[in-house]
Design an enzyme around this catalytic site. Sequence first.
Site, PDB file in Angstrom:
ATOM      1  N   ASP A  22      -2.570  63.111 -27.194  1.00 12.84           N
ATOM      2  CA  ASP A  22      -3.465  63.660 -26.167  1.00 12.84           C
ATOM      3  C   ASP A  22      -2.637  64.089 -24.954  1.00 12.84           C
ATOM      4  OD1 ASP A  22      -6.006  62.402 -27.471  1.00 12.84           O
ATOM      5  OD2 ASP A  22      -4.619  60.729 -27.206  1.00 12.84           O
TER       6      ASP A  22
ATOM      7  N   HIS B 178      -2.543  58.503 -35.492  1.00 13.59           N
ATOM      8  CA  HIS B 178      -3.428  58.743 -34.344  1.00 13.59           C
ATOM      9  C   HIS B 178      -2.835  58.099 -33.086  1.00 13.59           C
ATOM     10  CE1 HIS B 178      -7.426  57.819 -32.236  1.00 13.59           C
ATOM     11  NE2 HIS B 178      -7.240  59.115 -32.140  1.00 13.59           N
TER      12      HIS B 178
ATOM     13  N   HIS C  93      -3.797  59.193 -23.265  1.00 14.00           N
ATOM     14  CA  HIS C  93      -5.169  59.383 -23.728  1.00 14.00           C
ATOM     15  C   HIS C  93      -6.176  59.463 -22.582  1.00 14.00           C
ATOM     16  CE1 HIS C  93      -9.160  58.092 -25.145  1.00 14.00           C
ATOM     17  NE2 HIS C  93      -8.852  58.810 -26.208  1.00 14.00           N
TER      18      HIS C  93
HETATM   19  O1  G3P Z   1      -8.396  63.902 -32.081  1.00 13.97           O
HETATM   20  C1  G3P Z   1      -9.212  62.950 -32.641  1.00 13.97           C
HETATM   21  C2  G3P Z   1      -9.410  61.796 -31.746  1.00 13.97           C
HETATM   22  O2  G3P Z   1      -8.171  61.449 -31.212  1.00 13.97           O
HETATM   23  C3  G3P Z   1     -10.429  61.958 -30.672  1.00 13.97           C
HETATM   24  O3  G3P Z   1     -10.710  60.778 -30.032  1.00 13.97           O
HETATM   25  O4  G3P Z   1     -10.650  59.311 -28.122  1.00 13.97           O
HETATM   26  O5  G3P Z   1      -8.994  59.005 -29.901  1.00 13.97           O
HETATM   27  O6  G3P Z   1      -8.811  60.939 -28.402  1.00 13.97           O
HETATM   28  P1  G3P Z   1      -9.745  59.975 -29.071  1.00 13.97           P
HETATM   29 CA    CA Z   2      -7.043  62.112 -29.383  1.00 15.89          CA
END
Ligand code: G3P
Ligand code: CA
Length: 241
Positions: free
Chosen positions: A36, A6, A49
Site C-alpha cells: 500500500d 499481502h 497501510h
Molecule cells: O489489495 C487488497 C487488500 O490489501 C485490501 O485491503 O486493507 O489489506 O489494504 P487492505
Molecule cells: Ca492493501
Amino acid sequence: MKIWAHRGCSQRYPENTLLAFEKALEIKGLAGIEFDIQLTKDRHMVVLHDERVDRTTESIGYVRDYTLTELKKLHIYADVHPTQQIPTIEEVLDLIESAMRSGLKLNIELKNSVYPYEGMEDQIVDLIHARGLQEQVIYSSFSALSLQRIRELDPVTEIGILDTKVSDCLYKLAGGCGANALHPYWRGIDLQPERLRDYTVRAWLSGHLYPEKPTGTKLDLAALENRGITDAFLNEPEVYL
Ligand code: G3P
Ligand code: CA
C-alpha cells in the site's frame, strides 16, 4: 490458485517492511507481492497501510503531516530482527526489482479512498515507467476515480478494482473505471462462479497480522477456487507454497 504476499509476509514479520518483503522473495512459486502507498507532507511515496502511523510505530498522527525525514525517525518493532523503518517505494523497488524482471508481479494499492492524495496517480505511474516495470505492475484502489486517472495515464496497464463484495467490484468496473480485474474481500463472493468465469478475481484475506501469533488454521484454497477466485492475497503465503 495464484498466491500473493499481502503486505509482504505480514503474519510472521511486520507488514509493509523491507523485512516482510525480503521473506516474500524467498518463497518459490509466489505470484507477486502486494503493498500500500501513502504520500508524505513533502510528497514522497511511502509503503504503509494506514493513513496514520499510530498502529505500527511509536508515534501518532497522519502520514501526510510528516516529512520523509521525520517519518524515517520512527520505529517498527520486529522482535529478534532489526527494528524496521517505514520504507519509501524506491527502497522497496530496489529490493524486489530483479525478482520482478524474472516474473514476480507487484500489486500497488493506492491508499487514496480515505484521503484523496492529489496527483498520486501521476507520481506512481511516472516512477513505474521510469524504471521500466510497467508490465509487472497491477494498480489497485477502492477509488474508481483514481483508477480512471491511472487508465488515462497508461492505457494498457493492469488495474484491479477493490471493494468488499465482488458484485460491487463488477458494478464499479462497468462504470468505466478502466479496471480489468476484480479485487474483492474473500468473504464477499456474492455472485455465482459462472458470472465470474471471464474475470481475474484476486481476493484479499484479512487474516492475522504480526505481532499476533499464527493460529495454524489453513484455508481450503480449492473451495475458494470453485467460487471463482483466481488469486489470493495471503498474510502467510509461506504456509501454502
Ligand atoms: O489489495 C487488497 C487488500 O490489501 C485490501 O485491503 O486493507 O489489506 O489494504 P487492505
Ligand atoms: Ca492493501
